[in-house]
Design an enzyme around this catalytic site. Structure first.
Site, PDB file in Angstrom:
ATOM      1  N   LYS A   1     -10.968  -0.776  -2.200  1.00 49.37           N
ATOM      2  CA  LYS A   1     -10.800  -1.605  -1.012  1.00 49.37           C
ATOM      3  C   LYS A   1     -11.992  -1.325  -0.078  1.00 49.37           C
ATOM      4  O   LYS A   1     -12.429  -0.181  -0.019  1.00 49.37           O
ATOM      5  CB  LYS A   1      -9.505  -1.226  -0.261  1.00 49.37           C
ATOM      6  CG  LYS A   1      -8.218  -1.367  -1.073  1.00 49.37           C
ATOM      7  CD  LYS A   1      -7.053  -0.734  -0.324  1.00 49.37           C
ATOM      8  CE  LYS A   1      -5.802  -0.645  -1.184  1.00 49.37           C
ATOM      9  NZ  LYS A   1      -4.689   0.092  -0.571  1.00 49.37           N
TER      10      LYS A   1
ATOM     11  N   GLU B   1      -0.145  -3.258   4.597  1.00 48.75           N
ATOM     12  CA  GLU B   1      -1.280  -2.313   4.619  1.00 48.75           C
ATOM     13  C   GLU B   1      -1.408  -1.618   5.976  1.00 48.75           C
ATOM     14  O   GLU B   1      -1.123  -2.223   7.003  1.00 48.75           O
ATOM     15  CB  GLU B   1      -2.589  -3.089   4.410  1.00 48.75           C
ATOM     16  CG  GLU B   1      -3.264  -2.892   3.097  1.00 48.75           C
ATOM     17  CD  GLU B   1      -3.839  -1.510   2.842  1.00 48.75           C
ATOM     18  OE1 GLU B   1      -3.931  -0.706   3.782  1.00 48.75           O
ATOM     19  OE2 GLU B   1      -4.172  -1.226   1.697  1.00 48.75           O
ATOM     20  N   ASP B   2      -1.877  -0.367   5.944  1.00 44.82           N
ATOM     21  CA  ASP B   2      -2.094   0.358   7.207  1.00 44.82           C
ATOM     22  C   ASP B   2      -3.570   0.600   7.506  1.00 44.82           C
ATOM     23  O   ASP B   2      -3.888   1.174   8.547  1.00 44.82           O
ATOM     24  CB  ASP B   2      -1.381   1.722   7.174  1.00 44.82           C
ATOM     25  CG  ASP B   2      -2.111   2.706   6.275  1.00 44.82           C
ATOM     26  OD1 ASP B   2      -2.447   2.309   5.130  1.00 44.82           O
ATOM     27  OD2 ASP B   2      -2.358   3.837   6.711  1.00 44.82           O
TER      28      ASP B   2
ATOM     29  N   LYS C   1      -8.665   7.181   5.692  1.00 42.69           N
ATOM     30  CA  LYS C   1      -7.462   6.432   5.306  1.00 42.69           C
ATOM     31  C   LYS C   1      -7.825   5.166   4.530  1.00 42.69           C
ATOM     32  O   LYS C   1      -8.648   4.369   4.985  1.00 42.69           O
ATOM     33  CB  LYS C   1      -6.638   6.075   6.548  1.00 42.69           C
ATOM     34  CG  LYS C   1      -5.941   7.288   7.132  1.00 42.69           C
ATOM     35  CD  LYS C   1      -4.982   6.922   8.243  1.00 42.69           C
ATOM     36  CE  LYS C   1      -4.249   8.153   8.721  1.00 42.69           C
ATOM     37  NZ  LYS C   1      -3.418   7.895   9.891  1.00 42.69           N
TER      38      LYS C   1
ATOM     39  N   THR D   1       1.008  10.388   3.365  1.00 42.75           N
ATOM     40  CA  THR D   1       0.302  11.444   2.628  1.00 42.75           C
ATOM     41  C   THR D   1      -1.004  11.816   3.330  1.00 42.75           C
ATOM     42  O   THR D   1      -1.649  12.790   2.935  1.00 42.75           O
ATOM     43  CB  THR D   1       0.021  11.017   1.172  1.00 42.75           C
ATOM     44  OG1 THR D   1      -0.324   9.643   1.152  1.00 42.75           O
ATOM     45  CG2 THR D   1       1.229  11.241   0.292  1.00 42.75           C
TER      46      THR D   1
ATOM     47  N   ASP E   1       0.875  -1.164   0.000  1.00 41.69           N
ATOM     48  CA  ASP E   1       0.000   0.000   0.000  1.00 41.69           C
ATOM     49  C   ASP E   1       0.924   1.229   0.000  1.00 41.69           C
ATOM     50  O   ASP E   1       2.117   1.105   0.319  1.00 41.69           O
ATOM     51  CB  ASP E   1      -0.868  -0.052   1.265  1.00 41.69           C
ATOM     52  CG  ASP E   1      -1.717   1.178   1.436  1.00 41.69           C
ATOM     53  OD1 ASP E   1      -2.416   1.543   0.483  1.00 41.69           O
ATOM     54  OD2 ASP E   1      -1.684   1.787   2.528  1.00 41.69           O
ATOM     55  N   LEU E   2       0.394   2.388  -0.343  1.00 44.34           N
ATOM     56  CA  LEU E   2       1.256   3.587  -0.415  1.00 44.34           C
ATOM     57  C   LEU E   2       1.124   4.479   0.821  1.00 44.34           C
ATOM     58  O   LEU E   2       2.039   4.551   1.651  1.00 44.34           O
ATOM     59  CB  LEU E   2       0.904   4.387  -1.681  1.00 44.34           C
ATOM     60  CG  LEU E   2       1.695   5.672  -1.908  1.00 44.34           C
ATOM     61  CD1 LEU E   2       3.188   5.404  -2.097  1.00 44.34           C
ATOM     62  CD2 LEU E   2       1.155   6.425  -3.129  1.00 44.34           C
ATOM     63  N   ASP E   3      -0.036   5.119   0.964  1.00 39.90           N
ATOM     64  CA  ASP E   3      -0.228   6.058   2.077  1.00 39.90           C
ATOM     65  C   ASP E   3      -0.252   5.287   3.404  1.00 39.90           C
ATOM     66  O   ASP E   3      -1.056   4.383   3.584  1.00 39.90           O
ATOM     67  CB  ASP E   3      -1.561   6.805   1.870  1.00 39.90           C
ATOM     68  CG  ASP E   3      -1.894   7.708   3.041  1.00 39.90           C
ATOM     69  OD1 ASP E   3      -0.962   8.147   3.747  1.00 39.90           O
ATOM     70  OD2 ASP E   3      -3.089   7.986   3.246  1.00 39.90           O
TER      71      ASP E   3
ATOM     72  N   SER F   1      -2.430   0.599  -4.372  1.00 32.07           N
ATOM     73  CA  SER F   1      -2.924   1.775  -3.645  1.00 32.07           C
ATOM     74  C   SER F   1      -4.266   2.238  -4.179  1.00 32.07           C
ATOM     75  O   SER F   1      -4.570   2.055  -5.350  1.00 32.07           O
ATOM     76  CB  SER F   1      -1.896   2.904  -3.795  1.00 32.07           C
ATOM     77  OG  SER F   1      -2.436   4.153  -3.426  1.00 32.07           O
ATOM     78  N   ALA F   2      -5.056   2.885  -3.309  1.00 30.14           N
ATOM     79  CA  ALA F   2      -6.337   3.463  -3.739  1.00 30.14           C
ATOM     80  C   ALA F   2      -6.145   4.808  -4.427  1.00 30.14           C
ATOM     81  O   ALA F   2      -7.061   5.327  -5.058  1.00 30.14           O
ATOM     82  CB  ALA F   2      -7.245   3.654  -2.525  1.00 30.14           C
TER      83      ALA F   2
HETATM   84  P1  B16 Z   1      -6.303  10.168  -4.211  1.00 27.31           P
HETATM   85  P2  B16 Z   1      -3.563   4.293  -0.064  1.00 27.31           P
HETATM   86  C1  B16 Z   1      -5.360   6.284  -0.204  1.00 27.31           C
HETATM   87  O1  B16 Z   1      -4.048   5.826  -0.383  1.00 27.31           O
HETATM   88  C2  B16 Z   1      -5.442   7.205   1.002  1.00 27.31           C
HETATM   89  O2  B16 Z   1      -5.156   6.478   2.199  1.00 27.31           O
HETATM   90  C3  B16 Z   1      -6.840   7.763   1.117  1.00 27.31           C
HETATM   91  O3  B16 Z   1      -6.930   8.629   2.224  1.00 27.31           O
HETATM   92  C4  B16 Z   1      -7.189   8.495  -0.184  1.00 27.31           C
HETATM   93  O4  B16 Z   1      -8.528   8.954  -0.130  1.00 27.31           O
HETATM   94  C5  B16 Z   1      -7.014   7.536  -1.354  1.00 27.31           C
HETATM   95  O5  B16 Z   1      -5.688   7.033  -1.380  1.00 27.31           O
HETATM   96  C6  B16 Z   1      -7.301   8.216  -2.684  1.00 27.31           C
HETATM   97  O6  B16 Z   1      -6.295   9.158  -2.956  1.00 27.31           O
HETATM   98  O7  B16 Z   1      -7.227  11.280  -3.833  1.00 27.31           O
HETATM   99  O8  B16 Z   1      -4.863  10.584  -4.332  1.00 27.31           O
HETATM  100  O9  B16 Z   1      -6.795   9.392  -5.398  1.00 27.31           O
HETATM  101  O10 B16 Z   1      -3.508   4.179   1.426  1.00 27.31           O
HETATM  102  O11 B16 Z   1      -4.550   3.335  -0.706  1.00 27.31           O
HETATM  103  O12 B16 Z   1      -2.210   4.250  -0.707  1.00 27.31           O
HETATM  104 MG    MG Z   2      -2.840   3.237   3.265  1.00 30.92          MG
END
Ligand code: B16
Ligand code: MG
Length: 232
Positions: free
Chosen positions: A145, A169-170, A45, A17, A9-11, A114-115
């Site tokens: 997810k 994953e977090d 998140k 972020t 996962d990224l964030d 990542s999302a």
């Molecule tokens: P964006 P992850 C997610 O990243 C974030 O945790 C979540 O807070 C955010 O809404 C989502 O990405 C979408 O991000 O607006 O940049 O498309 O944890 O899945 O890496």
């Molecule tokens: Mg995350």
């Protein structure tokens, strides 16, 4: 299992972020008259941008027409981009570079799951994009997810079966997605919150160097410490 791959996962795993998402959502919430706190931000998140706005509006008990919502989503992302385009490698979370080095040494491939629709840009900013064998992000999936789609596409990119993949994953939704995908789930962060994970660590500095050997079958036969770290 004699071959494994990793999906990150990224964030919250590679970079934080969430603090920039918070600042961008907070600006919007202020404009809309919604009291939005860092505690509320926890709910965003791991969930998609569209779902994040729905949650924000639920917090403020506010309903808006579709056109206004689209406008808000664009404006939030413009604000967010202002923050992430200033990011650099110093924002990589502790333990990430060491873990990627270990995986490279072991010949274990890794992809991103990542999302975020900004994942490629963020990895470029922190100079990690070239290290990943593939990127699965918010642009690649039709279901967010906890649907396992993001990780199942990741397994395809790794040319592996789901059971051969280890997911870091977090977020609760991400652990649920990894478990639904029949992958090995590793919770990074609070153990109580991520209690559905197969393994738990506070952060990536805690992953023992021999952690991955327990998943490789020919090593497992001679490894008395096999699955020593399992928490679920
Ligand atoms: P964006 P992850 C997610 O990243 C974030 O945790 C979540 O807070 C955010 O809404 C989502 O990405 C979408 O991000 O607006 O940049 O498309 O944890 O899945 O890496
Ligand atoms: Mg995350």
């Amino acid at each position: 299992m004699n071959k494994i791959g990793v999906i990150f996962d990224l964030d919250g795993v590679i970079v934080d972020t969430a603090k920039y998402h918070f600042l961008a959502w907070k600006n919007l919430a202020d404009d809309l008259g919604i009291a939005f706190t860092e505690t509320h931000n926890e709910l965003l998140k791991g969930v998609s941008r569209v779902r994040s706005l729905e949650i924000l509006l639920e917090i403020g008990n506010l309903e808006l027409p579709e056109a206004k919502k689209q406008e808000i989503l664009v404006s939030k992302n413009e604000d967010y981009l202002g923050y992430i385009t200033k990011m650099g490698p110093e924002e990589i979370l502790p333990g990430v570079n060491g873990l990627l080095d270990t995986l490279d040494d072991l010949g274990i491939k890794y992809v991103l799951g990542s999302a975020s629709k900004n994942a490629t840009l963020i990895l470029k900013q922190v100079n990690l994009l070239h290290r990943f064998s593939g990127i699965v992000d918010g642009n690649s999936v039709s279901k967010a997810k906890p649907d396992p789609e993001v990780f199942l596409i990741g397994a395809k990119q790794l040319n592996l079966q789901p059971e051969q993949c280890i997911v870091f994953e977090d977020a609760i939704a991400g652990i649920e997605a990894a478990n639904q995908a029949n992958m090995i789930s590793i919770g990074v962060g609070d153990k109580e919150t991520l209690n559905e994970a197969d393994y738990n660590f506070n952060n990536l500095t805690e992953i023992p160097e021999n952690f991955f050997s327990q998943f490789i079958s020919d090593k497992r036969k001679n490894n008395n410490e096999s699955r020593l770290y399992k928490t679920r």
